[in-house]
Design an enzyme around this catalytic site. Structure first.
Site, PDB file in Angstrom:
ATOM      1  N   GLY A 296       0.847  -1.204   0.000  1.00 54.26           N
ATOM      2  CA  GLY A 296       0.000   0.000   0.000  1.00 54.26           C
ATOM      3  C   GLY A 296       0.871   1.239   0.000  1.00 54.26           C
ATOM      4  CG  ASN A 297      -0.108   4.672  -1.456  1.00 55.57           C
ATOM      5  OD1 ASN A 297      -0.838   5.467  -0.884  1.00 55.57           O
ATOM      6  ND2 ASN A 297      -0.463   4.076  -2.592  1.00 55.57           N
TER       7      ASN A 297
END
Ligand code: C5P
Length: 403
Positions: free
Chosen positions: A211-212
């Site tokens: 993810g981020n």
């Protein structure tokens, strides 16, 4: 909606005066200019210093400044304001307002004000329910004042019932609605707007993902502001802890880049303005493991590129559609953004740099530059994401006007 609006807040002597601090903060955050007038008793409940600091303006209590004799003109104040909010309004102040009594600055300002007045009553349930108070409230309504109804619940007296001052966000919402109905129609009214927001999660196994740091704040602020301007707004959101305040935004929750692509693809053709604000993962595991990966000796992940949603939509864009992209860069910001603007066929690109303090992931603020197709750059100050959203939508309206 409240950007640049001039608002007087009248605070009277009720225990709910502490909520005035939250209200001032919310109004300032919305971009309003706030001046606070207090009754003498209100100062016993909340200090003028608190409200002066939050409103960034001196507090007015007396008809003149006892230090230097300077006159505090209620007439000038009444003419300055776009709205006068009296919150909390005690039974005593309401009674005086209903009868034209003018024995303090807050009341003389009320009698002089030419703007819309909002009254948020706050008192114990029996005082609120008393026929005298109810009659006074009816009188205020008949004068055209807007009453922001008190809530029901536990009161400072320990009793339970109606009389709690409306929550600051409800008062802000009444103001927004009032100004919305007064402002000329936005060019976005009834326009179909599609916005992507948040991160995407690419599954490694049933438990882990790539993810981020995107929180979704910028995209959610854009969706709220577009809806406020009357746009028919759809928000395609990756995993985010945020909740929408507006219930007129159609929200579609997605998880992966591929889910987001399918959802955008489905809504793209019918959308007239498309704002791609999401931080979409560029890679996804070649294959997500069916079971939780247990082997802890070594793990090599094979990644494949995701579909570049912006690039694909850029190819499909028609004459009547506007496509807006974002670029978050760490180096060569402007040249990278210009390259993306061209390659992805955006009408303009919003650039934010991770090198700017207060900009980027998770922060409440952002500092942007907008680069147009003509390569012109417009730099903006550091602002809350709500105000940044407003600047971006103003730019969209500017482009729509030229079409
Ligand atoms: O190339 P980069 O990811 O920096 O491009 C950013 C812009 O492209 C943003 O508007 C983002 O939402 C969009 N994008 C997309 N699909 C991807 C990658 C980026 O829509 N797979």
């Amino acid at each position: 909606m409240l950007k640049g609006k001039k608002i007087i807040l009248g605070v009277t002597g009720s225990i709910a005066a502490y909520k005035a601090a939250i209200l001032v903060r919310a109004l300032v955050k919305e971009g309003a200019q706030v001046k606070v007038v207090m009754s003498a008793l209100a100062k016993e409940f909340i200090t003028p210093l608190t409200l002066a600091t939050l409103s960034k303006n001196p507090i007015l209590v007396d008809f003149f400044d006892p230090e230097n004799g300077q006159w505090n003109s209620h007439v000038d104040l009444g003419l300055w304001a776009d709205a006068y909010v009296i919150a909390p309004a005690t039974a005593n102040t309401i009674a005086k307002m209903a009868n034209g009594i003018a024995d303090n600055l807050l009341l003389t300002t009320y009698l002089s004000a030419r703007c819309q007045v909002f009254v948020a009553p706050a008192m114990d349930l029996d005082m609120y329910g008393h026929r005298a108070t109810q009659k006074n409230i009816e009188t205020l309504k008949s004068f055209g004042n807007i009453i922001v109804e008190p809530g029901t619940g536990e009161l400072a007296s320990g009793l339970d019932g109606k009389g709690r001052m409306a929550e600051p966000e409800d008062i802000v919402e009444s103001l927004r609605l009032f100004f919305q109905n007064k402002t000329p129609d936005s060019l976005l009214k009834n326009i179909k707007v599609l916005i992507t927001a948040g991160p995407t999660y690419e599954a490694i196994d049933p438990v882990r993902f790539i993810g981020n740091h995107s929180s979704g704040k910028m995209g959610y602020a854009l969706a709220e502001e577009a809806a406020r301007r009357g746009a028919l707004t759809t928000l395609v959101s990756g995993p985010s802890a945020l909740e929408l305040k507006s219930n007129s935004v159609q929200k579609i929750d997605v998880v992966s880049a591929n889910d987001m692509f399918k959802s955008v693809e489905k809504h793209f053709e019918q959308s007239e303005v498309i704002i791609l604000c999401a931080a979409v993962s560029d890679f996804t595991p070649e294959q997500a493991a069916k079971e939780k990966i247990k082997d802890k000796t070594k793990l090599v992940l094979e990644l494949k590129p995701t579909t570049d949603i912006a690039f694909e939509m850029g190819k499909r864009k028609k004459e009547n559609q506007l496509l807006i992209g974002f670029a978050l860069e760490t180096s060569n910001e402007i040249s990278n953004a210009r390259e993306k603007l061209k390659r992805k066929n955006f009408d303009f690109i919003v650039l934010n740099s991770l090198n700017d303090k207060g900009a980027g992931f998770k922060s409440e603020t952002n500092k942007i530059s907008i680069i147009g197709k003509d390569n012109n750059i417009c730099n903006f100050e550091l602002k809350t994401k709500e105000l940044v959203a407003s600047d971006i939508l103003d730019k969209i309206e500017e482009v729509l006007k030229l079409q």
